[in-house]
Design an enzyme around this catalytic site. Structure first.
Site, PDB file in Angstrom:
ATOM      1  N   GLU A  81       0.827  -1.204   0.000  1.00  0.00           N
ATOM      2  CA  GLU A  81       0.000   0.000   0.000  1.00  0.00           C
ATOM      3  C   GLU A  81       0.861   1.254   0.000  1.00  0.00           C
ATOM      4  O   GLU A  81       0.457   2.305   0.498  1.00  0.00           O
ATOM      5  CB  GLU A  81      -0.973  -0.013   1.178  1.00  0.00           C
ATOM      6  CG  GLU A  81      -2.005  -1.117   1.075  1.00  0.00           C
ATOM      7  CD  GLU A  81      -3.315  -0.804   1.764  1.00  0.00           C
ATOM      8  OE1 GLU A  81      -3.551   0.368   2.125  1.00  0.00           O
ATOM      9  OE2 GLU A  81      -4.125  -1.736   1.929  1.00  0.00           O
ATOM     10  N   HIS A 141      -5.165   2.135   0.370  1.00  0.00           N
ATOM     11  CA  HIS A 141      -4.368   2.917  -0.569  1.00  0.00           C
ATOM     12  C   HIS A 141      -4.169   2.134  -1.856  1.00  0.00           C
ATOM     13  O   HIS A 141      -3.834   0.954  -1.815  1.00  0.00           O
ATOM     14  CB  HIS A 141      -2.998   3.257   0.037  1.00  0.00           C
ATOM     15  CG  HIS A 141      -3.069   4.016   1.314  1.00  0.00           C
ATOM     16  ND1 HIS A 141      -3.423   3.414   2.501  1.00  0.00           N
ATOM     17  CD2 HIS A 141      -2.848   5.325   1.595  1.00  0.00           C
ATOM     18  CE1 HIS A 141      -3.421   4.338   3.469  1.00  0.00           C
ATOM     19  NE2 HIS A 141      -3.070   5.488   2.937  1.00  0.00           N
ATOM     20  N   LYS A 163     -10.528   5.955   5.768  1.00  0.00           N
ATOM     21  CA  LYS A 163      -9.577   6.685   4.930  1.00  0.00           C
ATOM     22  C   LYS A 163      -9.339   5.924   3.632  1.00  0.00           C
ATOM     23  O   LYS A 163      -9.169   4.696   3.651  1.00  0.00           O
ATOM     24  CB  LYS A 163      -8.248   6.877   5.660  1.00  0.00           C
ATOM     25  CG  LYS A 163      -7.169   7.557   4.834  1.00  0.00           C
ATOM     26  CD  LYS A 163      -5.810   7.477   5.517  1.00  0.00           C
ATOM     27  CE  LYS A 163      -4.716   7.999   4.597  1.00  0.00           C
ATOM     28  NZ  LYS A 163      -3.368   7.746   5.117  1.00  0.00           N
TER      29      LYS A 163
END
Length: 263
Positions: free
Chosen positions: A93, A150, A177
């Protein structure tokens, strides 16, 4: 700084910093390989305006050994004077090193219950078992959890981004997130649209960003769409597209002043 325009979610408290309430919060990374570098980095933060420090453990040479990390966590807490978000970003990530599931879980869980960090980040992609164990430990310690994802290869459609943020919420995290690499301006627009939808639909704060040069607008104006925080650098950036905090703050304040409804 910029206040979200939609309904306000239940804030996540990083000590006395209420993420998801009021103005967007500014998070700066601390990415040091040794204890001495970390102390120097903490000193370098003095004089800059921000809200939260993200301590990137994946850059620390001694990680994932528990005792050196606990020692440094205590030192940083004493020296930084801001809430500390403990993050071990794995290479898949965009992080600096790999770690197996057991070591990852033990490190984050131990830091959560140590009292030396204000919040922990868990990568949702590690799966249900790891996430559940970290969330349980942090929850028992009263420490908020950021559930993160991510993708440095591209940006999915709006529905997939919203689904990823909902997944973090459903996993028991206090903050959701997501960060993606845009290949076009349209990708950035998708990210911002998904942010607005998630901000309206989720009862927890969301943090989103598009990385790289194309994504700079999402870091500067993400709060207009509901992102609760933005990441900025002091010295070394931890992700592509991070803006130096001293350059970003005037932009945030300008957007804030012009985006408030006329009285």
């Amino acid at each position: 700084m910029v206040a979200p325009t939609s309904s306000t979610p239940t804030p996540a408290y990083f000590n006395n910093v209420a993420l998801g309430e009021g103005a967007t919060k500014v998070i700066v990374p601390l990415s040091s390989s040794t204890l001495d570098e970390a102390i120097d980095g903490a000193q370098a933060l003095a004089g800059h305006t921000f809200d939260i420090v993200e301590w990137r453990l994946d850059f620390f040479d001694s990680a994932p050994e528990i005792q050196p990390c606990l020692h440094l966590a205590a030192l940083l807490t004493a020296r930084v004077g801001h809430p500390i978000l403990a993050t071990f970003r794995t290479s898949r990530e965009g992080g600096n090193k790999d770690i197996d599931d057991d070591a990852y879980t033990e490190l984050l869980s131990t830091l959560a219950i140590s009292g030396s960090v204000s919040a922990v980040d868990v990568e949702i992609s590690r799966g249900h078992v790891v996430t559940e164990r970290v969330v349980r430990s942090a929850r028992d310690a009263g420490v908020p959890i950021v559930g993160s994802f991510h993708d440095f290869t591209g940006t999915p459609d709006v529905g997939a981004i919203v689904a990823q943020l909902i997944h973090a919420r459903d996993a028991g995290c206090d903050v959701a997130k997501a960060a993606y690499m845009p290949r076009s301006a349209r990708d950035v627009a998708h990210l911002l649209e998904a942010t607005a939808i998630a901000h309206e639909e989720l009862e927890i704060p969301v943090i989103t960003m598009a990385m790289g040069p194309l994504g700079v607008v999402s870091r500067a104006a993400g709060a207009v769409f509901g992102s609760a925080a933005t990441f900025a650098s002091v010295g070394q950036a931890s992700a592509p597209g991070q803006i130096p905090v001293d350059d970003l703050l005037p932009v945030l304040r300008s957007i804030d002043s012009w985006s408030k409804p006329a009285s």
